[in-house]
Design a protein around this motif. Structure first.
Motif, PDB file in Angstrom:
ATOM      1  N   ILE A 180       0.841  -1.200   0.000  1.00  0.00           N
ATOM      2  CA  ILE A 180       0.000   0.000   0.000  1.00  0.00           C
ATOM      3  C   ILE A 180       0.873   1.245   0.000  1.00  0.00           C
ATOM      4  O   ILE A 180       0.611   2.213  -0.729  1.00  0.00           O
ATOM      5  CB  ILE A 180      -0.942  -0.005   1.224  1.00  0.00           C
ATOM      6  N   ARG A 181       1.935   1.222   0.794  1.00  0.00           N
ATOM      7  CA  ARG A 181       2.847   2.368   0.845  1.00  0.00           C
ATOM      8  C   ARG A 181       3.529   2.599  -0.507  1.00  0.00           C
ATOM      9  O   ARG A 181       3.684   3.740  -0.954  1.00  0.00           O
ATOM     10  CB  ARG A 181       3.907   2.121   1.927  1.00  0.00           C
ATOM     11  N   LYS A 184       0.966   4.004  -2.980  1.00  0.00           N
ATOM     12  CA  LYS A 184       0.623   5.370  -2.618  1.00  0.00           C
ATOM     13  C   LYS A 184       1.751   6.310  -3.029  1.00  0.00           C
ATOM     14  O   LYS A 184       1.511   7.411  -3.548  1.00  0.00           O
ATOM     15  CB  LYS A 184       0.369   5.460  -1.109  1.00  0.00           C
ATOM     16  N   SER A 189      -4.299   6.050  -7.085  1.00  0.00           N
ATOM     17  CA  SER A 189      -5.489   6.414  -6.322  1.00  0.00           C
ATOM     18  C   SER A 189      -5.864   5.263  -5.390  1.00  0.00           C
ATOM     19  O   SER A 189      -5.387   4.134  -5.539  1.00  0.00           O
ATOM     20  CB  SER A 189      -6.651   6.702  -7.273  1.00  0.00           C
ATOM     21  N   LEU A 190      -6.752   5.561  -4.454  1.00  0.00           N
ATOM     22  CA  LEU A 190      -7.163   4.535  -3.497  1.00  0.00           C
ATOM     23  C   LEU A 190      -7.871   3.376  -4.199  1.00  0.00           C
ATOM     24  O   LEU A 190      -7.691   2.213  -3.830  1.00  0.00           O
ATOM     25  CB  LEU A 190      -8.082   5.156  -2.438  1.00  0.00           C
ATOM     26  N   ILE A 193      -5.259   1.247  -5.864  1.00  0.00           N
ATOM     27  CA  ILE A 193      -4.541   0.463  -4.855  1.00  0.00           C
ATOM     28  C   ILE A 193      -5.355  -0.767  -4.467  1.00  0.00           C
ATOM     29  O   ILE A 193      -4.829  -1.880  -4.385  1.00  0.00           O
ATOM     30  CB  ILE A 193      -4.244   1.318  -3.600  1.00  0.00           C
ATOM     31  N   VAL A 215      -8.962   0.669   2.130  1.00  0.00           N
ATOM     32  CA  VAL A 215      -7.662   1.285   1.846  1.00  0.00           C
ATOM     33  C   VAL A 215      -7.617   2.704   2.383  1.00  0.00           C
ATOM     34  O   VAL A 215      -6.592   3.135   2.946  1.00  0.00           O
ATOM     35  CB  VAL A 215      -7.386   1.282   0.319  1.00  0.00           C
ATOM     36  N   ALA A 216      -8.715   3.434   2.267  1.00  0.00           N
ATOM     37  CA  ALA A 216      -8.761   4.814   2.749  1.00  0.00           C
ATOM     38  C   ALA A 216      -8.499   4.884   4.252  1.00  0.00           C
ATOM     39  O   ALA A 216      -7.762   5.769   4.724  1.00  0.00           O
ATOM     40  CB  ALA A 216     -10.102   5.435   2.399  1.00  0.00           C
ATOM     41  N   ARG A 217      -9.091   3.950   5.011  1.00  0.00           N
ATOM     42  CA  ARG A 217      -8.894   3.943   6.469  1.00  0.00           C
ATOM     43  C   ARG A 217      -7.426   3.679   6.822  1.00  0.00           C
ATOM     44  O   ARG A 217      -6.888   4.280   7.745  1.00  0.00           O
ATOM     45  CB  ARG A 217      -9.793   2.894   7.110  1.00  0.00           C
ATOM     46  N   LEU A 218      -6.797   2.768   6.084  1.00  0.00           N
ATOM     47  CA  LEU A 218      -5.394   2.452   6.354  1.00  0.00           C
ATOM     48  C   LEU A 218      -4.490   3.630   6.000  1.00  0.00           C
ATOM     49  O   LEU A 218      -3.532   3.940   6.721  1.00  0.00           O
ATOM     50  CB  LEU A 218      -4.965   1.208   5.570  1.00  0.00           C
ATOM     51  N   VAL A 219      -4.771   4.270   4.902  1.00  0.00           N
ATOM     52  CA  VAL A 219      -3.957   5.402   4.467  1.00  0.00           C
ATOM     53  C   VAL A 219      -4.076   6.550   5.468  1.00  0.00           C
ATOM     54  O   VAL A 219      -3.080   7.218   5.776  1.00  0.00           O
ATOM     55  CB  VAL A 219      -4.362   5.860   3.059  1.00  0.00           C
ATOM     56  N   ARG A 220      -5.275   6.761   6.014  1.00  0.00           N
ATOM     57  CA  ARG A 220      -5.456   7.821   6.998  1.00  0.00           C
ATOM     58  C   ARG A 220      -4.667   7.525   8.261  1.00  0.00           C
ATOM     59  O   ARG A 220      -4.179   8.411   8.930  1.00  0.00           O
ATOM     60  CB  ARG A 220      -6.941   7.974   7.352  1.00  0.00           C
TER      61      ARG A 220
END
Length: 220
Positions: A180-181, A184, A189-190, A193, A215-220
Motif C-alpha cells: 500500500i505504501r 501510494k 489512487s485509493l 490500490i 484502503v482509505a482507512r489504512l492510508v489515513r
C-alpha cells in the motif's frame, strides 16, 4: 433417628467474562463444599453471576436475583459464599445485599472464615464484616489503579494497548501494508490500490476483497 442436614444454597461470582472459564468458580465451589461437609450442611442449589463487578447492585445481577426468588419460594434460609468479597467488593453494596437477604430471614456464611455475615447480635461481628468489606473495596481500587498505570506505561512505550490492533501488526500483514505504501508513493489512487491488492492476491484482515473504504482507512 438420623438428624436431617441443614439445607443451603451457594452464591458464586466472578467479575470478568474472561474468568468464567478460569479457576474462579471451581475454587469457590470447593471452599463452599468443604465448609458444608464439615458442618453437616447440604447444598441444594447453586447460583452464580458471570462477569459481574463486585460493585454491581443486585437488580443487575441475574444470579443473585434468582437466588432471592428461590429463597422466597422455599424453606432454605442459609446462603454460603466463598468469601465476603464474592458477595460484593463495595461496602455499601455489600450491606445492601445482606440487608435484602436478612429481610427474608436468611443467614449468609463466609465459608473461608466461618463468619456469619448476617449476625447483628454482636457489634464486634458487624464491625469485622464491615472492615472486611472496606478492605475488599480498597483492594479493588488498588487493582484498578495498578492496571490503569500499566496501560499508561504500555501506551507510552508502544503507542497503544487497547482495542483492535491496526492492520500490519499481525504476522503476514506487513506485506500488504508495504505494498500500500509503495502504490501510494507512486501516486496511485485509493481505488487503483484496492484493485492492485486484489489482483496480486494480497489478503485483507477479514479475508474479503479490498475496497476503496478499507484502503482509505489504512492510508489515513
Amino acid at each position: 433417628m438420623a438428624t436431617q442436614p441443614i439445607q443451603a444454597v451457594s452464591y458464586l461470582r466472578v467479575s470478568s467474562v474472561g474468568q468464567v472459564s478460569g479457576d474462579g468458580f471451581p475454587r469457590q465451589r470447593e471452599a463452599i463444599q468443604t465448609y458444608a461437609e464439615r458442618n453437616g450442611i447440604q447444598i441444594v442449589g447453586e447460583f452464580r453471576d458471570e462477569g459481574v463487578s463486585g460493585t454491581t447492585e443486585h437488580a443487575d445481577r441475574e444470579g443473585f436475583t434468582a437466588l432471592l426468588e428461590r429463597i422466597a419460594g422455599n424453606c432454605v434460609r442459609l446462603v454460603l459464599v466463598e468469601r465476603s468479597d464474592r458477595l460484593a467488593r463495595d461496602l455499601l453494596v455489600q450491606e445492601t445485599l445482606l440487608n435484602s437477604l436478612m429481610k427474608l430471614g436468611v443467614r449468609v456464611i463466609d465459608a473461608s472464615s466461618g463468619l456469619d455475615l448476617t449476625d447483628e447480635s454482636d457489634p464486634s461481628r458487624r464491625l469485622i464484616r464491615q472492615v472486611l468489606g472496606a478492605v475488599a473495596e480498597h483492594d479493588k481500587a488498588c487493582l484498578v489503579a495498578k492496571l490503569r498505570k500499566a496501560r499508561e506505561r504500555k501506551r507510552i512505550t508502544e503507542g497503544r494497548c487497547e482495542g483492535r490492533k491496526p492492520y500490519g501488526s499481525r504476522v503476514g500483514e506487513d506485506r500488504g501494508l508495504e505494498r500500500i505504501r509503495q502504490l501510494k508513493a507512486q501516486g496511485c489512487s485509493l481505488r487503483v490500490i484496492a484493485t492492485t491488492l486484489n489482483a496480486e492476491g494480497i489478503p485483507s484482515r477479514g479475508g474479503k476483497a479490498w475496497s476503496f473504504g478499507t484502503v482509505a482507512r489504512l492510508v489515513r
